[in-house]
Design an enzyme around this catalytic site. Structure first.
Site, PDB file in Angstrom:
ATOM      1  N   HIS A   1       0.499   3.194 -10.540  1.00  0.00           N
ATOM      2  CA  HIS A   1      -0.438   3.624  -9.494  1.00  0.00           C
ATOM      3  C   HIS A   1       0.290   4.464  -8.430  1.00  0.00           C
ATOM      4  O   HIS A   1       0.510   4.031  -7.303  1.00  0.00           O
ATOM      5  CB  HIS A   1      -1.077   2.388  -8.868  1.00  0.00           C
ATOM      6  CG  HIS A   1      -2.199   2.655  -7.935  1.00  0.00           C
ATOM      7  ND1 HIS A   1      -3.158   3.603  -8.163  1.00  0.00           N
ATOM      8  CD2 HIS A   1      -2.532   2.054  -6.760  1.00  0.00           C
ATOM      9  CE1 HIS A   1      -4.032   3.585  -7.163  1.00  0.00           C
ATOM     10  NE2 HIS A   1      -3.674   2.658  -6.292  1.00  0.00           N
TER      11      HIS A   1
ATOM     12  N   ARG B   1       2.130  -6.615  -9.615  1.00  0.00           N
ATOM     13  CA  ARG B   1       2.440  -5.956  -8.343  1.00  0.00           C
ATOM     14  C   ARG B   1       2.648  -6.942  -7.201  1.00  0.00           C
ATOM     15  O   ARG B   1       3.085  -6.546  -6.121  1.00  0.00           O
ATOM     16  CB  ARG B   1       1.330  -4.961  -7.977  1.00  0.00           C
ATOM     17  CG  ARG B   1      -0.027  -5.610  -7.771  1.00  0.00           C
ATOM     18  CD  ARG B   1      -1.115  -4.591  -7.507  1.00  0.00           C
ATOM     19  NE  ARG B   1      -2.378  -5.245  -7.191  1.00  0.00           N
ATOM     20  CZ  ARG B   1      -3.303  -4.752  -6.397  1.00  0.00           C
ATOM     21  NH1 ARG B   1      -3.096  -3.567  -5.829  1.00  0.00           N
ATOM     22  NH2 ARG B   1      -4.411  -5.407  -6.152  1.00  0.00           N
TER      23      ARG B   1
ATOM     24  N   ASP C   1     -12.506   8.793  -7.154  1.00  0.00           N
ATOM     25  CA  ASP C   1     -12.002   7.670  -7.934  1.00  0.00           C
ATOM     26  C   ASP C   1     -12.437   7.896  -9.381  1.00  0.00           C
ATOM     27  O   ASP C   1     -13.544   7.553  -9.773  1.00  0.00           O
ATOM     28  CB  ASP C   1     -12.567   6.356  -7.388  1.00  0.00           C
ATOM     29  CG  ASP C   1     -11.868   5.134  -7.985  1.00  0.00           C
ATOM     30  OD1 ASP C   1     -11.035   5.301  -8.889  1.00  0.00           O
ATOM     31  OD2 ASP C   1     -12.168   4.013  -7.531  1.00  0.00           O
TER      32      ASP C   1
ATOM     33  N   GLU D   1      -2.204   8.517 -11.466  1.00  0.00           N
ATOM     34  CA  GLU D   1      -1.534   7.443 -12.193  1.00  0.00           C
ATOM     35  C   GLU D   1      -1.764   7.527 -13.691  1.00  0.00           C
ATOM     36  O   GLU D   1      -2.901   7.664 -14.155  1.00  0.00           O
ATOM     37  CB  GLU D   1      -1.976   6.086 -11.665  1.00  0.00           C
ATOM     38  CG  GLU D   1      -3.477   5.908 -11.573  1.00  0.00           C
ATOM     39  CD  GLU D   1      -3.864   4.712 -10.732  1.00  0.00           C
ATOM     40  OE1 GLU D   1      -3.580   3.559 -11.155  1.00  0.00           O
ATOM     41  OE2 GLU D   1      -4.457   4.913  -9.658  1.00  0.00           O
TER      42      GLU D   1
ATOM     43  N   ARG E   1       0.847  -1.199   0.000  1.00  0.00           N
ATOM     44  CA  ARG E   1       0.000   0.000   0.000  1.00  0.00           C
ATOM     45  C   ARG E   1       0.882   1.248   0.000  1.00  0.00           C
ATOM     46  O   ARG E   1       1.445   1.639   1.006  1.00  0.00           O
ATOM     47  CB  ARG E   1      -0.913   0.009   1.224  1.00  0.00           C
ATOM     48  CG  ARG E   1      -1.755   1.271   1.378  1.00  0.00           C
ATOM     49  CD  ARG E   1      -2.873   1.361   0.366  1.00  0.00           C
ATOM     50  NE  ARG E   1      -3.881   0.330   0.605  1.00  0.00           N
ATOM     51  CZ  ARG E   1      -4.909   0.111  -0.209  1.00  0.00           C
ATOM     52  NH1 ARG E   1      -5.045   0.839  -1.332  1.00  0.00           N
ATOM     53  NH2 ARG E   1      -5.785  -0.842   0.061  1.00  0.00           N
TER      54      ARG E   1
END
Length: 281
Positions: free
Chosen positions: A149, A81, A194, A251, A58
């Site tokens: 990201h 990831r 978002d 991102e 995170r």
């Protein structure tokens, strides 16, 4: 781990370019976890970030490949990831850290294609260049969605603005993917944000009090902007508390329209973060 998790991450490779410029990255996920520029930390890493196999870190710069979100049949945000990459020589264009990944039995369970991927992190006096290259070494074309990201550290999300998206429509992922027309105003953060901004190719600027960061990209068509807000953040075990106030994710990606690669061809996407003075806006 140190009280500031960006200060020291177990197992991370560290490259110091000068007294005020340094980067740290882990082979797990080819994941940049710290970027110090002009003596100041520029990336956010959650104090609760987990570094165990199988769980994404995170914060920092997770590599989203070959699937953004749920836009495919594989793991959410892809497998890159959460895979162990190989440390490889940095590009000859300057000092940096680089990592490579290729398909194996496990990746083929989720995405049945032969590929090679490389991520290069190259810090400079006022910038960080992040380049992701994907090669199709298969005998048939394939498609993928992709993003870097990037978690940017801010003093307080309430005072953070993003300039450069005023003329772009976006898909509101916090509202079921509803299309919203251009607002003619900088992005502000009041609750969960978002958004997928489509065909957003010009430079962006993130302002945070007296701090200013310019973001440029090539090879990417879209920009994703995310902050969970207080309610969603409280439900995230690896975040929690008021940590949502300390970062914004901006991102570069190809999310709405996948990248299509023919056999024996390659694609490269580059995102560059540049520290500016307030006079630059």
């Amino acid at each position: 781990m140190a009280s500031d998790p960006n200060e020291a991450v177990t197992g991370a490779l560290r490259l110091r370019v000068s007294d005020g410029v340094e980067i740290q990255a882990t082979a797990f996920g080819a994941h940049a976890v710290s970027w110090r520029c002009q003596g100041r930390e520029r990336l956010y890493l959650s104090p609760r970030a987990s570094f165990g196999a199988g769980k994404a870190i995170r914060g920092g710069i997770p590599v989203i490949f070959p699937q953004f979100g749920g836009r495919g049949s594989g793991p959410r945000h892809g497998f890159a990831r959460t895979r162990l990459w190989e440390s490889i020589p940095a590009p000859p264009t300057g000092p940096g850290l680089a990592f490579g990944l290729r398909e194996d039995d496990e990746t083929r369970l989720h995405w049945p294609h032969r590929f090679e991927a490389e991520l290069a992190l190259q810090p400079g006096g006022d910038r960080l260049r992040i380049a992701l290259t994907v090669r199709n070494v298969d005998n048939a074309a394939f498609e993928f969605t992709v993003a870097l990201h990037t978690y940017l550290r801010v003093a307080d999300i309430a005072g953070t603005l993003i300039h450069g998206l005023e003329d772009r429509p976006y898909l509101d992922s916090a509202d079921g993917g509803r299309r919203v027309e251009a607002t003619d105003a900088p992005v502000r953060f009041e609750g969960e944000v978002d958004r997928i901004y489509m065909e957003a190719r010009k430079p962006l600027r993130v302002t945070d009090g007296d701090q200013l960061l310019r973001l440029e990209s090539t090879g990417f068509a879209d920009i994703v902007v995310w902050n969970p807000g207080a309610v969603l953040a409280s439900s995230l075990d690896d975040l929690g508390g008021d940590q949502y106030r300390r970062f914004v994710c901006v991102e570069a990606g190809n999310v709405v329209s996948p990248v299509r690669l023919e056999p024996r061809t390659a694609w490269t996407g580059v995102q560059t973060l540049v520290v500016e003075t307030r006079a630059g806006i």
